[in-house]
Design a protein around this motif. Structure first.
Motif, PDB file in Angstrom:
ATOM      1  N   ASP A 186      -6.727   0.016   1.023  1.00 46.33           N
ATOM      2  CA  ASP A 186      -6.567   0.068  -0.431  1.00 46.33           C
ATOM      3  C   ASP A 186      -7.937  -0.075  -1.085  1.00 46.33           C
ATOM      4  O   ASP A 186      -8.412  -1.183  -1.323  1.00 46.33           O
ATOM      5  CB  ASP A 186      -5.641  -1.047  -0.905  1.00 46.33           C
ATOM      6  CG  ASP A 186      -5.340  -0.955  -2.399  1.00 46.33           C
ATOM      7  OD1 ASP A 186      -5.968  -0.118  -3.078  1.00 46.33           O
ATOM      8  OD2 ASP A 186      -4.486  -1.723  -2.879  1.00 46.33           O
ATOM      9  N   ARG A 222       0.821  -1.208   0.000  1.00 45.59           N
ATOM     10  CA  ARG A 222       0.000   0.000   0.000  1.00 45.59           C
ATOM     11  C   ARG A 222       0.859   1.264   0.000  1.00 45.59           C
ATOM     12  O   ARG A 222       0.519   2.265  -0.633  1.00 45.59           O
ATOM     13  CB  ARG A 222      -0.937  -0.038   1.208  1.00 45.59           C
ATOM     14  CG  ARG A 222      -1.883  -1.230   1.114  1.00 45.59           C
ATOM     15  CD  ARG A 222      -2.338  -1.736   2.487  1.00 45.59           C
ATOM     16  NE  ARG A 222      -2.979  -3.031   2.336  1.00 45.59           N
ATOM     17  CZ  ARG A 222      -4.269  -3.260   2.557  1.00 45.59           C
ATOM     18  NH1 ARG A 222      -5.050  -2.297   2.993  1.00 45.59           N
ATOM     19  NH2 ARG A 222      -4.778  -4.456   2.360  1.00 45.59           N
ATOM     20  N   ASN A 245      -6.665   6.041   2.765  1.00 46.03           N
ATOM     21  CA  ASN A 245      -6.242   5.383   1.530  1.00 46.03           C
ATOM     22  C   ASN A 245      -4.745   5.547   1.283  1.00 46.03           C
ATOM     23  O   ASN A 245      -4.069   6.334   1.964  1.00 46.03           O
ATOM     24  CB  ASN A 245      -7.051   5.910   0.341  1.00 46.03           C
ATOM     25  CG  ASN A 245      -6.845   7.402   0.121  1.00 46.03           C
ATOM     26  OD1 ASN A 245      -5.772   7.847  -0.267  1.00 46.03           O
ATOM     27  ND2 ASN A 245      -7.884   8.207   0.385  1.00 46.03           N
ATOM     28  N   CYS A 246      -4.234   4.834   0.290  1.00 49.26           N
ATOM     29  CA  CYS A 246      -2.792   4.787   0.031  1.00 49.26           C
ATOM     30  C   CYS A 246      -2.190   6.159  -0.224  1.00 49.26           C
ATOM     31  O   CYS A 246      -1.144   6.513   0.342  1.00 49.26           O
ATOM     32  CB  CYS A 246      -2.509   3.893  -1.179  1.00 49.26           C
ATOM     33  SG  CYS A 246      -3.140   2.209  -1.067  1.00 49.26           S
TER      34      CYS A 246
END
Length: 346
Positions: A162, A27, A321-322
């Motif tokens: 992710d 990630r 999130n990434c």
């Protein structure tokens, strides 16, 4: 940051294990690439296999590390000339290895990522961390005592989701359950102390119908994409740590469950409301009785359960999130801090 960076990762990639889709490394790399940076991954444990060594004897591992693996690592770092070196603390990596890397890339920023609550139980880890510029961990407070006693500069960084693969899947009856837990019991484990509440909850769930437990009580693990299917099929996911009195501390199980859209009942930990709000994104409990009362209520109130699950999934996809965590990390490296709802308390 002002220009694209070269970021060199040193890790155990876990590409040949059941954790293929789960490592934070995967990630992290995705997040940095999407922000426009370049990455290169050195599989430290894989380099031993590449050298042809069977790692059953300590003396053989040390010889291989000193005369083959570390030399290869240094060569690759020189060839890549990174701006940042990110170390995920693979087995056998020690302070000597870090110092060799620093000599090979004297202008690079060296950062470590460690999700383990007890670094002192990993040989070489604390010593290696002491040679880095910074270590980020998904917990705060007393969980960092060992590192701080060794002079390690630490900062909190939450676990990453992710959204490309973590979302609610349509699944068949095979994966459907009322309550899900994935992980070990670790009851009275000498190395990793575990609170009785976790063992007691899991023992009771193991005797209940339509509860899916994977990886404990001799039951098989659920691996790869099947792990995401199992979460998607669960009406409720149980999130509980081995230790629940450490600030912000949640295993990546919490992020996985939320991101895949199950309604999460999580053991309350200090500071958790700054990450996810109780009653909005998930529900928190303090006792076994409270957990089972909440589980029973949400199993019988589907609309409210889905409302919580959807809000948790949306919050996780948007804030953890990434790319977002990669940006926080780069800000931290460049300025010494980053702007997030929880940073004002750090």
């Amino acid at each position: 940051m002002s220009k694209a960076k070269r970021i060199f990762f040193v890790a155990d990639t876990k590409d040949f294990t059941d954790k293929l889709l789960l490592p934070g490394l995967r990630r992290q790399v995705k997040g940095f690439i999407r922000l426009g940076h370049d990455t290169q991954v050195f599989d430290y444990r894989g380099a031993f296999r590449q050298a042809g060594f069977i790692m059953t004897r300590k003396w053989a591992r040390r010889l291989c590390q000193s005369y083959i693996v570390n030399k290869l690592l240094v060569k690759q770092i020189k060839n890549y000339n990174p701006d940042i070196v990110n170390i995920d603390f693979p087995n056998y990596l020690d302070a000597e290895t870090v110092l060799l890397m620093r000599q090979a890339a004297p202008n690079a920023f060296f950062i470590g990522s460690d999700g383990d609550l007890w670094p002192e139980h990993h040989r070489y880890r604390v010593g290696a961390a002491a040679e880095l510029d910074l270590v980020v961990t998904p917990y705060e407070g007393k969980g960092l005592d060992t590192y701080k006693d060794a002079g390690v500069h630490c900062a909190f960084m939450p676990n990453i989701c992710d959204p490309d693969i973590e979302y609610r899947y349509e699944v068949g009856d095979k994966w459907k359950s009322d309550i899900l837990f994935t992980g070990q019991t670790r009851y009275k484990h000498k190395r990793y102390p575990t609170e009785d509440l976790r063992y007691n909850l899991l023992t009771r769930l193991a005797g209940m119908k339509n509860c899916a437990l994977y990886g404990c009580f001799g039951r098989p693990k659920v691996e790869g994409i099947d792990y995401l299917y199992a979460i998607s099929g669960a009406r409720i996911g149980l999130s509980i740590n081995a230790a629940n009195d450490i600030k912000f501390c949640h295993s990546n199980r919490l992020i996985n469950y939320l991101a895949c859209g199950t309604c999460v009942l999580a053991k309350r930990v200090p500071g958790s409301d700054l990450l996810f709000r109780d009653g909005v994104h998930l529900r928190c409990f303090d006792t076994a009785e409270e957990f089972f009362d909440l589980a029973n209520w949400y199993l019988n109130h589907g609309d409210e359960r889905i409302k919580i699950a959807n809000a948790g999934m949306q919050r996780t996809h948007a804030e953890f999130n990434c790319e977002k965590i990669a940006k926080y990390t780069l800000d931290l490296i460049e300025t010494g801090t980053y702007n997030a709802p929880w940073t004002e308390t750090l």
